[in-house]
Structures are given as structure tokens and as C-alpha cells.
Design an enzyme around this catalytic site. Structure first.
Site, PDB file in Angstrom:
ATOM      1  N   LYS A 250       0.814  -1.214   0.000  1.00  0.00           N
ATOM      2  CA  LYS A 250       0.000   0.000   0.000  1.00  0.00           C
ATOM      3  C   LYS A 250       0.856   1.277   0.000  1.00  0.00           C
ATOM      4  CE  LYS A 250      -1.315   1.181   3.955  1.00  0.00           C
ATOM      5  NZ  LYS A 250      -1.654   1.931   5.127  1.00  0.00           N
ATOM      6  N   THR A 251       1.845   1.356   0.906  1.00  0.00           N
ATOM      7  CA  THR A 251       2.669   2.569   1.014  1.00  0.00           C
ATOM      8  C   THR A 251       3.457   2.792  -0.269  1.00  0.00           C
ATOM      9  OG1 THR A 251       2.853   2.182   3.390  1.00  0.00           O
ATOM     10  CG2 THR A 251       4.382   3.755   2.435  1.00  0.00           C
TER      11      THR A 251
ATOM     12  N   ASP B  90      -4.969   7.951   3.363  1.00  0.00           N
ATOM     13  CA  ASP B  90      -4.524   6.606   3.719  1.00  0.00           C
ATOM     14  C   ASP B  90      -5.391   6.083   4.871  1.00  0.00           C
ATOM     15  OD1 ASP B  90      -3.009   4.317   3.857  1.00  0.00           O
ATOM     16  OD2 ASP B  90      -1.384   5.231   5.012  1.00  0.00           O
ATOM     17  N   GLU B  91      -5.490   4.760   4.999  1.00  0.00           N
ATOM     18  CA  GLU B  91      -6.251   4.118   6.089  1.00  0.00           C
ATOM     19  C   GLU B  91      -7.669   4.695   6.179  1.00  0.00           C
ATOM     20  OE1 GLU B  91      -5.041   1.586   7.404  1.00  0.00           O
ATOM     21  OE2 GLU B  91      -2.889   1.731   7.740  1.00  0.00           O
TER      22      GLU B  91
ATOM     23  N   GLN C 290      -9.664  -4.504   7.698  1.00  0.00           N
ATOM     24  CA  GLN C 290      -8.763  -4.105   8.786  1.00  0.00           C
ATOM     25  C   GLN C 290      -9.316  -2.919   9.578  1.00  0.00           C
ATOM     26  OE1 GLN C 290      -4.349  -4.511   8.025  1.00  0.00           O
ATOM     27  NE2 GLN C 290      -5.036  -4.594   5.908  1.00  0.00           N
TER      28      GLN C 290
ATOM     29  N   ARG D  95      -0.270 -10.544  10.454  1.00  0.00           N
ATOM     30  CA  ARG D  95       1.028  -9.957  10.860  1.00  0.00           C
ATOM     31  C   ARG D  95       2.153 -10.956  10.617  1.00  0.00           C
ATOM     32  NH1 ARG D  95      -0.208  -5.813   9.626  1.00  0.00           N
ATOM     33  NH2 ARG D  95      -2.126  -6.844   9.039  1.00  0.00           N
TER      34      ARG D  95
END
Length: 683
Positions: free
Chosen positions: A32-33, A227-228, A258, A619
């Protein structure tokens, strides 16, 4: 030239779609980043002025990382010829948190709302002090109201949305919150102060009452990325909507699977219902995961598909199938903790897995106690995320209160904190009387202290202490206006060191600690902080530099987990672990009542609890171990526990029962491999 061939087809599509509304559905570990930073760099390369690009995220850490990566992609792109001089003028996109963005907007326009531009931002402790003062005046004798609960209600009240509606169904609660809110807002405005919620709400009010300010922001930020997005609340949604409604160049990045912060106001509907506001939105799904094995991803996919309302996506990886998920059932939490500690050491000794590659995840902080005890027994270094923040330390809070007082002496909370630190004859009784005098005069405590009739009401010794304190504040403040100091690169640092010496604060700090090492650590950490005060401020007036320093400190609320922990096992709650990854993950306490939490059945938040489990699973990069207990201590008594219903959602073919595996004889080949690994580790 930016090389887009390093992106997969979906990532490239997301990067190249620049105009109009875009939803990038970025599953866990899908890069994503990388997509966000490439997209910003691509826009600049296409000729979009960097100053017209805005990227908003939730943490200062994420914003810093994003800006660094954009600068790496376009090391010289941030320089364009200035129209006036023709010289290269440095420009860059705005990459910030919601709160930092709003501070930037309010510093320019807040005078339209009746505030001064040098407003201060109250942190949690200052907000709490303000609420305590209000409650002390409105509560009946013997009546106890928890100020933290009131502060939480105020925040929900301000932010609105579904959380606020649920919180204020009780008319008594609503009436109290409304009554306290008016007094609270009035108290803050009297000190030219705002809190974190106000930063967004005042910006929205500014946009509603002064359309010219909104037009200026829209003209500046013509391309907006968030973002998010699944973590946005009602007021953040309104802010984004206001900025992008006309030009519609909005790109939101997020993953509804998420969304785990509903308890603090996040509304996943902002992402799920995007088409209601932008019917023409283009949806790009990122499903190729670069983090985990397919066993881990297939388990995560199987769990999350049980949530009815979601945007479908199926994570996959080129990292191979990987080993099965280990499932352990323990008698109690002590045995669970001991086994996890033994497994960590076994991996380190036989497979050379460093402590830093291993993390223990749990639902609540209370679960860390037995784990910490076992890790200490085994001499395993660990790093507990969520310990005391650097900014919660007494000496740091004292110093910041001094700084805020010098910038704005009418800030009652800060002044009251440092009035008698170190002791200077202004006792608690004296300060209570001064506070009472300020309330009678509807003024700040500082203004009341300056009244000669207020001073005359005290005995000579106390009157002298008040006058000396006032003189100290005025003299120290005056130095901030000294223009000759603006050119000194370390002027602010010298100014701070000087007033701390003058007050005797350093000596007080050493005296207050019995342990000399602790005292030195405290003074060293404060000096290290003071050494950063002049960063990026050379040539600016001292008051402006101080404003910038205070703003950075107040907004940068991330905890010490940002600091490098070295080779240490990470202990972390599931809520704190989003965005992180570890080769070896241990998810402990997967029991009904812990995950899903007992409250979730009453509050109807089972979907969010399942998303929390999904986040925990994803994770893990290589190996995942999940455990639950048959009994867990509560108030000293062992209470029976039952496995989480979420465990039944894991496909049987991906799970290996640890007890069953333990009964199987070790093969000759695996024994040889183990001894070879041990020999290599010893060498």
C-alpha cells in the site's frame, strides 16, 4: 525517470489513475505505502505542481516515512523555477496527519473564528485538568463523576456519527455532556487553546462560516489522497468531503477488513459506502500479498469471509505454501506463557531466529503480565509496546508546561502545573485562592495574579512570591521577542537551559530521585529534547520557532515503540499491531470472552472482533502459533475458559494440533536437521 515496471499490474493501474475519485482496496501486505508514494511521485513527474498534492494519514510516523520515500523516488523533483525570480524554489507535496493539516489551515485563518493565531493545543492531561475544574464547580457534595469518562463523552459528542448517537441515547448523559461542553469550550477559548477534536471541528466550522477559506484550501489542494480510509470518523469524512466535492480528485486507500477502531469513532461505512458520494469512483483491488505464506493468507481469507458486509478480496502470495499453523491448548496462562518463552528460545538456539523476529500478540494489556514474568525468568529481552510514553514523563510535562506558559501565560492548566515547581512559596492553598479570584473576575489565573487588590489579600511573604513569579514570566517571555537572537542557531536551546537553571529545576530533578542513575537519565532525556528545539528554525523569531517546536511535540503522540528496540521480542496488543509484521507470531489467549470480547455480543461488534483476528493472523510472515487456555485467573481465582468460536473458522487442513504433533516420533531426517542447526548456531 520513475520506473513503473517494478509494480504489479493492479498497483500500476492504481498509480496511473490520477484524475477523478479512486478507491484503492489494499489488502494486508499488498504494498500500500509503495503505491501511495509512487502515485505522488508519478503525479509530480506528469507536471502536477507538488504544492497542489495533499496526502493525509493517521500517524506522524507514517507521514514521515511517506515523505522520505517520495523524496527518494524524486530526489530533485521538489525544485521548480520561481515565477518571480526564475531561481529554483523548493516545493514539496503536503504529507501530514489530519490534525497537522488542520493546524496548518487554522494558523492561517483561525482569526476569522475569534481566536489568535498563536493558539495552544491542549494534550490529554491539560484537557483532564480543565474537566476536573468544571466538575468541581457543578458536582453536588459527595457526588463523584469520573473526569476521564466525561472527557471521553465530550470527544464522542464533538466527533458525532454513530458513536455519538449510541452514547447519547440516555437524556441525562446527553444533558451533562452538553452542559460540560459549553463550560469546557468557554474555558479553552479563554486561554486561546484548542484540543485535538477542536482542530478538525474548528476547521469544519471555518469552512461552513467562511467559504472563502474553503475555496483557498480547495485551490491549494487539488489532488487529495487519504490513507487508512477505513479508520476515518464522521468529522474526518466531512473534512475530506468538503475539500474534494468540487474537483473530485480524491484517492482513498484502505481495507475494510482491517477496520478495528470502531470503539474510538472510526466508521467503516465511509469506505463501504463511497459510491453514495462518488458514484463514478474507480475501484482497484490489491490482492497480491508480499508478506506471508499462502497457508497464513488462506487462513485469514477463510476467517474474514464470515463477515457479511465487506468488499470481497482474496489475498494470495508467491511466497509458497509454508508450514501449517500451530494450535495449542493449555491448562492455564502460566503454562501458555512458559511454552511460548521456551518456543522462542528453541527457535533462537536451533534455527538462529533472533528475538527481534518474534512477536507475541494479545487482546488486552492484562494478558502481558504472565508472559513478561516467563520471559524475564528465561532472560529473554523483550519490548512491551504501550509502556509509558516519553511525553508522559513528569520532567517532560513540566518543561512543556513552562514553555506553554511563556507563550501564553493565560493558559491556566500549564501555569498551575509549574507555579510551584520547584517550590517558590506558591503553595496549593495560595494557588486555590488565586484560582477562585480568577473565577470571580472571569479572567485567567495570570491576570488575577496581576491585580493589585488580589495581591493585597495575601500576606507579605506570599505577595512577594507572586510578584517574583510574575517578574520571572515577563522577563523570560521578553527574551522571545529579542530580534537579535533570531540569527543564533541554538538560541532557543540556550533560552530553555537558562530558565531551567534560573528556577533551579535541574537540581530539583536530581533531588527528587533517590537513585542517582535514574536522576541522570531524567536530566539526560530532557536535555536531549531541548537540543532539538532549534531544528528547522534558524533565522526565524524565537516565538515562531517555539510555536513550531511545541506544535510538533503536541501533535506527535506516537509512543516509544517508534524507537529502535534492538534484538528483543515484541509484546503488543492486536489493536496496536496493525501495519506491523514479524516472521514468527504467537497469538495467545484466543478464548471466548477475550476474542471475541465479552462486550462484543452486547454491543453487536462481532464483525469488528473478527477483523481484529484477521489483522493478528496477517502480521505473520513465516510461522504462526495460536493458543488458548482451559482456565485463566481473574481476581485471584481460576475461571474456566472456552476456545474462541473464530478457531472453528480456520480450515482444518491448514492447522496442526501441537499436542497431536508432540505424540508423533521424530523422523531421522528432521533430527539430523535439528542437530546440524544447533551445531551451526554454536559455531
Amino acid at each position: 525517470m520513475l520506473n513503473l515496471n517494478t509494480l504489479n499490474p493492479e498497483q500500476r493501474d492504481a498509480v496511473e489513475t490520477v484524475r477523478g475519485p479512486v478507491l484503492i482496496l489494499a489488502g494486508a501486505g499488498t504494498g500500500k505505502t509503495r503505491v501511495i508514494t509512487f502515485r505522488i511521485a508519478h503525479m509530480v513527474e506528469r507536471g502536477i505542481p507538488p504544492e497542489n498534492i495533499l496526502a493525509v494519514t493517521f500517524t506522524n510516523k507514517a507521514a514521515r516515512e511517506m515523505l522520505e520515500r517520495v523524496n527518494q523516488l524524486l530526489p530533485r523533483s521538489g525544485r521548480r523555477p520561481s515565477q518571480e525570480s526564475g531561481e529554483a524554489k523548493p516545493t514539496r507535496p503536503t504529507i501530514s496527519t489530519f490534525h497537522s493539516l488542520c493546524v496548518r489551515i487554522l494558523r492561517q485563518h483561525i482569526e476569522l473564528l475569534g481566536y489568535k493565531r498563536n493558539f495552544v493545543i491542549y494534550d490529554d492531561s491539560e484537557q483532564l485538568s480543565t474537566v476536573k475544574k468544571i466538575l468541581a464547580n457543578i458536582s453536588a457534595k459527595g457526588e463523584q463523576t469520573d473526569p476521564r469518562v466525561v472527557l471521553s463523552l465530550l470527544s464522542k459528542f464533538k466527533n458525532g456519527g454513530a458513536q455519538a448517537e449510541a452514547a447519547f441515547k440516555d437524556p441525562n448523559v446527553s444533558a451533562l455532556a452538553e452542559h460540560v461542553r459549553k463550560k469546557y469550550d468557554s474555558a479553552l477559548k479563554a486561554c486561546n487553546a484548542v484540543d485535538f477534536d477542536d482542530l478538525i471541528l474548528l476547521t469544519l466550522r471555518l469552512f461552513n462560516e467562511h467559504p472563502e477559506a474553503l475555496d483557498a484550501c480547495r485551490a491549494r489542494f487539488r489532488y487529495v489522497m487519504v490513507d487508512e480510509y477505513q479508520d476515518t470518523n464522521a468529522s474526518q469524512f466531512q473534512l475530506v468531503h468538503a475539500l474534494t466535492l468540487k474537483h473530485r480528485n480524491l484517492c482513498v486507500v484502505g481495507d475494510d477488513d482491517q477496520s478495528i477502531y470502531g470503539w474510538r469513532g472510526a466508521e467503516v461505512a465511509n469506505l463501504l459506502d463511497l459510491e453514495k458520494h462518488f458514484p463514478e469512483v474507480k475501484v482497484v483491488k490489491l490482492e497480491q500479498n508480499y508478506r506471508s505464506t499462502n497457508t497464513i493468507l488462506q487462513a485469514a481469507n477463510a476467517v474474514i469471509k464470515n463477515n457479511a458486509r465487506r468488499r470481497g478480496k482474496n489475498l494470495w502470495s508467491q511466497n509458497g505454501q509454508g508450514s501449517k499453523i500451530q494450535l495449542h491448548a493449555f491448562e492455564n496462562e502460566e503454562i501458555e506463557a512458559r511454552t511460548v518463552a521456551e518456543t522462542i528460545e528453541f527457535k533462537r538456539m536451533t534455527q538462529r531466529v533472533p528475538w527481534g523476529d518474534q512477536a507475541i500478540l494479545f487482546r488486552t494489556n492484562l494478558q502481558s503480565r504472565p508472559i513478561e514474568m516467563e520471559l524475564r525468568k528465561a532472560s529473554i529481552r523483550y519490548h512491551l509496546i504501550g509502556g509509558q510514553s516519553f511525553f508522559d514523563r513528569r520532567e517532560v510535562r513540566d518543561f512543556l508546561a513552562y514553555v506553554k506558559t511563556f507563550l501564553n501565560p493565560h493558559d491556566d492548566v500549564s501555569l498551575l502545573r509549574i507555579a510551584n515547581v520547584p517550590a517558590r512559596g506558591l503553595s496549593d492553598v495560595t494557588m486555590e485562592r488565586l484560582l477562585g479570584a480568577s473565577q470571580e473576575r472571569h479572567s485567567s489565573v495570570f491576570a488575577a495574579m496581576r491585580h493589585t487588590d488580589v495581591q493585597e489579600s495575601f500576606q507579605a511573604r506570599t505577595r512577594e512570591a507572586i510578584q517574583e513569579f510574575l517578574g520571572f514570566i515577563e522577563e523570560t517571555r521578553a527574551k522571545l521577542s529579542d530580534e537579535s537572537l533570531a540569527e543564533k542557531p541554538d538560541a532557543l536551546q540556550q533560552w530553555a537551559e537558562a530558565f531551567l537553571n534560573e528556577t533551579g529545576y535541574w537540581n530539583e530533578l536530581r533531588r527528587s530521585e533517590k537513585n542517582q542513575e535514574n536522576a541522570e537519565n531524567r536530566t539526560r532525556s530532557l536535555r536531549d529534547m531541548i537540543a532539538t528545539m532549534d531544528r528547522d528554525g534558524e533565522g526565524k523569531p524565537l516565538s515562531d520557532r517555539l510555536d513550531g517546536f511545541l506544535e510538533t511535540v503536541t501533535l506527535d503522540t506516537e509512543r516509544q515503540e517508534d524507537k529502535e528496540a534492538g534484538d528483543a521480542v515484541t509484546l503488543i496488543t492486536m489493536h496496536s499491531c496493525k501495519g506491523l509484521e514479524y516472521p514468527h507470531v504467537y497469538v495467545v489467549g484466543l478464548e471466548d470472552g477475550l476474542l471475541p470480547h465479552s462486550r462484543s455480543k452486547v454491543e453487536g461488534t462481532m464483525d469488528e472482533e473478527r477483523r481484529l483476528f484477521y489483522v493478528a493472523i496477517t502480521r505473520a510472515k513465516r510461522e504462526l502459533m495460536i493458543s488458548h487456555c482451559g482456565g485463566r485467573k481473574k481476581y485471584g481465582q481460576v475461571m474456566p475458559c472456552h476456545p474462541s468460536p473464530f478457531l472453528k473458522e480456520l480450515p482444518a487442513n491448514l492447522i496442526e494440533d501441537a499436542e497431536e504433533k508432540g505424540k508423533q516420533p521424530v523422523t531421522q531426517a528432521s533430527a539430523k536437521d535439528m542437530f546440524a542447526a544447533m551445531r551451526a548456531a554454536l559455531q
